[in-house]
Write an enzyme that holds these catalytic residues in place. Sequence first.
Site, short mmCIF file in Angstrom:
data_model
loop_
_atom_site.label_atom_id
_atom_site.label_comp_id
_atom_site.label_asym_id
_atom_site.label_seq_id
_atom_site.Cartn_x
_atom_site.Cartn_y
_atom_site.Cartn_z
N PRO A 16 0.75 -1.25 -0.01
CA PRO A 16 0.09 -0.06 0.00
C PRO A 16 1.00 1.26 0.05
CG PRO A 16 -0.06 -1.09 2.21
CD PRO A 16 0.64 -1.78 1.18
N ALA A 18 0.32 5.33 -0.07
CA ALA A 18 -0.70 6.45 -0.14
C ALA A 18 -0.21 7.37 -1.34
CB ALA A 18 -0.46 7.34 1.22
N CYS A 101 2.91 2.80 9.84
CA CYS A 101 3.13 4.22 9.24
C CYS A 101 3.82 5.07 10.25
CB CYS A 101 1.93 4.79 8.92
SG CYS A 101 1.98 6.39 8.21
N GLY A 225 6.89 -2.15 -2.81
CA GLY A 225 6.49 -0.92 -3.06
C GLY A 225 7.12 0.19 -3.95
C1 LIG Z 1 4.88 7.06 -1.14
C2 LIG Z 1 4.69 6.02 0.10
C3 LIG Z 1 3.45 5.96 0.47
C4 LIG Z 1 3.26 4.88 1.56
N1 LIG Z 1 2.03 4.41 2.10
C5 LIG Z 1 1.76 3.44 2.87
C6 LIG Z 1 0.77 3.30 3.29
O1 LIG Z 1 -0.61 4.03 3.06
N2 LIG Z 1 0.46 2.17 4.06
C7 LIG Z 1 1.43 1.30 4.32
O2 LIG Z 1 1.33 0.43 5.35
N3 LIG Z 1 2.76 1.57 3.93
C8 LIG Z 1 2.96 2.52 3.28
N4 LIG Z 1 4.09 2.88 2.54
C9 LIG Z 1 5.18 2.02 2.97
C10 LIG Z 1 5.33 0.59 1.99
O3 LIG Z 1 4.03 0.13 1.89
C11 LIG Z 1 6.27 0.01 2.13
O4 LIG Z 1 6.31 -0.87 3.37
C12 LIG Z 1 7.67 0.54 1.86
O5 LIG Z 1 7.93 1.44 0.92
C13 LIG Z 1 8.94 -0.51 1.79
O6 LIG Z 1 8.71 -0.95 0.59
P1 LIG Z 1 9.76 -0.80 -0.71
O7 LIG Z 1 11.24 -0.81 -0.10
O8 LIG Z 1 9.46 -2.06 -1.52
O9 LIG Z 1 9.09 0.51 -1.12
C14 LIG Z 1 4.42 3.88 1.63
C15 LIG Z 1 5.47 3.88 1.04
C16 LIG Z 1 5.64 5.14 0.12
C17 LIG Z 1 6.87 5.28 -0.63
#
Ligand SMILES: Cc1cc2nc3c(=O)[nH]c(=O)nc-3n(C[C@H](O)[C@H](O)[C@H](O)COP(=O)(O)O)c2cc1C
Length: 323
Positions: A16, A18, A101, A225
Amino acid sequence: MRIGHVNLAQPLILAPMAGITDQYFRLILKRIGGVGLVSMEFISSEALTRGSHRTRHMMQFSEEERPLAIQIYGSDPERMADAAGFVQALGADIVDINMGCPANKVLKGCAGAALMGDPDLARAIVRRVRQSVRIPLTVKFRVGLDDRRANFLELGRICQEEGADAVALHARTARQMFSGRADWERIRLLKETLAIPVSGNGDVETPADAAALFQATGCDAVMIGRAAIKNPWIFRQIAALRAGQQPLEPGLEERRVLILQHFALLREREDERSALHKIRTFTGWYTHGLPNGRTLRQRINGLVSVAEFIDAIEDFFRMVQAA
Ligand SMILES: Cc1cc2nc3c(=O)[nH]c(=O)nc-3n(C[C@H](O)[C@H](O)[C@H](O)COP(=O)(O)O)c2cc1C
């Protein structure tokens, strides 16, 4: 891979995000393929149960997106239970609770990662939400508030005891926000500790990283993400790798079509201004690393019409192809 009764064709999950994982982006990923589960950006249980029109508008989805998880956040068990009931009534396949978060706005309301600092409240929320829905329930959290309070194993046990069907660990502390590296060893420890499925998350940037995360931790699914924004083909590439095939790199033509398709989806539902605003951000990511990408980004910043945007994209790809 199964989460409760929901079957994921691939153990690959869109995290997820945002402002990113809206309906348009989810559809783009589904059409490319490879992704086993898509997640909606997080939804405030307060806003949802107050009947916020904007929030309900954000929660639209289509059959094509299934299976789909809707994530809620909040600090009041009753409101969270009501919000989860709403998510179920809407027809989502999975309801997910956000306990990771680190944004101040969310922490101040004692929601998101703040719940990791209050395991009793975290337990009460999982329990009440579990009682209120029949659909599978998942929880996404981090390692802890900081390294001294790395209570992810305790939190994982709480989720399991209270009937969660799976958990996802973003292997950083809340204090880290997005700095440093995700510590995959912690994903391995969580997997070793729990009987329910564990999704590993954090810093998967390439298909090879995903394979390495599965290998190093034994996790049941990999959640991605940020890498999916720059490379929405990543799930298809990982699925290919898992099937013993060579992952295909998207060509220029695929990138051009992707931008135009994303824009077409936006235009179906958004007014011109909002569609242009949203596609600008994604175009920046989709053209990341291409020669003259910056010139394109500068050009589209000032554009106010659909036709101008499409011209800019066509010009850009003609130029890159000719180079
Ligand atoms: C722009 C943005 C928005 C995010 N919004 C949420 C969210 O709404 N809920 C959530 O659980 N994590 C949120 N995250 C965290 C991601 O779900 C994820 O845990 C994090 O980016 C690490 O994974 P990655 O290294 O693959 O990006 C957000 C991350 C980013 C970059």
